[in-house]
Scaffold this active site. Sequence first.
Site, PDB file in Angstrom:
ATOM      1  CD  GLU A 293      70.978 -30.616   0.467  1.00  0.00           C
ATOM      2  OE1 GLU A 293      72.005 -30.746  -0.252  1.00  0.00           O
ATOM      3  OE2 GLU A 293      70.794 -31.246   1.515  1.00  0.00           O
ATOM      4  CB  CYS A 327      74.897 -31.940   1.408  1.00  0.00           C
ATOM      5  SG  CYS A 327      73.778 -33.346   1.496  1.00  0.00           S
TER       6      CYS A 327
END
Length: 543
Positions: A293, A327
């Site tokens: 990720e 994020c």
Amino acid sequence: MNLGYFNYPAPANEPVLNYGPGSREKEILKKTLKELKSTEHDIPMYIGGKEVRTNKKIALHPPHEIAHTLGHFHEGDETHVQQAIDAALQAKDAWAALSWENRAAIFLKAADLIATKYRPYMNGATMLGQSKNAYQAEIDSACEIIDFLRWNVHFLSEIYRQQPVSSPGVHNRLEFRPLEGFVLAITPFNFTAIGGNLPTSAAMCGNTVVWKPANTQVFSAQMFMRVLKEAGLPDGVINLIYVDGPALGKICFGHRDFAGVHFTGSTGVFNQIWKTIGENIPNYRTYPRIVGETGGKDFVLAHESADPDVVATALLRGAFEYQGQKCSAASRAYIPDTLAAVIKKKLVEGINSFKTGTVEDFSNFINAVIDEKSFDKIRSYIEKAKNDPRAEIWAGGHCDKTKGYFIQPTVIEAKDPLYATMCEEIFGPVLTIYVYKASEFEKTLDLVNSTSPYALTGSILSQDRQIVELATDRLRHAAGNFYINDKPTGAVVGQQPFGGARASGTNDKAGSILNLYRWLSARTIKETFVPPTDYRYIFLQEP
């Protein structure tokens, strides 16, 4: 010997404590913060269950109070990477052979330890080491990590129950083996829960792990390692090391028994990891699993039917909670010209009401960014925008690193929809807004979809259901986590599996059953009860 099939039902998510005035949790946490600050901590690596110290000690300072020293961690080198791999491989057979119910019990106990005894210590370590306020720490280093541990036990038990059908005279079964070799977990600074999940999700599946956290997350990482050890994790199953990236990569990615990498971090680093693994493919025992990720340039798209209060709140929370260092943080927003003035007013008022300072003062909504390198990068974007005719500062823009790495939440209006801060990941408290013509909503959908290489999170704010449906369809590949009338942050384990595609990663959805499949290798076993004794099939016979 197993004497039954054991059931691990879907758990309830861990309740979030609110740390309100006079609450017991607030009192305990404040005492714990004082305790953690009262001594300089000596933080070892953990290899094969042993505490490993070196002659190279690196100081840890709270990002919001750089004059204070939390302690020192012992940095390793290539030899320690090799030792960690050796320890993981040595522990592998016994760990893989341990019954599922006993493996599961370790992680469920760890979850209960964090929910009780270690809750203020996990939160306190995260607050001091990563400059996270009490609420942001609570939802991360307590609730989310507890949820990862409990839900992953449930998900893995569901995987183990999946079995093929059998035909008459035959019994088929499927076993889910750990991977051959060791798994490498590389974790970021911004979420203690990610630091806990990446190594434990692989370990839960029977793998043994080498875990390298970001240096700026060491204080909370070692606290979690202490929890795992108290929960009964056998020596060598997870080995926690503090080394630089080149040393780690040289040894791990060149090792024959490298079986996979579980990564959260920058897109650039992940691209280099993938390239290195590809170049070394002939040297591996098996094809490694690559799960990552990475970055994001997350969007909020407001339609003219949206409630301005909803838009402003989604942006103030989504862009600036934890200083925009998520994020999933809202980094670019598209606002119709019909709502721009009122939303601008609400954003300016909101930012001017924010309190900024240390984490010990619970009234501070904003704390420091993680380190000086990050501070300098974020400030450079702000300073360029101040002097660029294509941009206008709506609010914020002040930066000060005399006592800590403080950056005032900043809103930039970009006159050009492809202005740098609309396209590039900044990873800080900077939100860029492009004001579009309300009559050009569909054109703006194309702009949202094409501006960024990333595709992690995004949201549509609208009270018109046809618009919601249109945006949901047209932005299908623009975000792996898509939100309707909400900010694009705050995914909950078991509710919103998290991950994105394009340049945002492999979309293997941490906090879901999908992620655990990546750390398993299935074997099909067929048993025939009465096997044939003649090769001849009946079709060979002629009338």
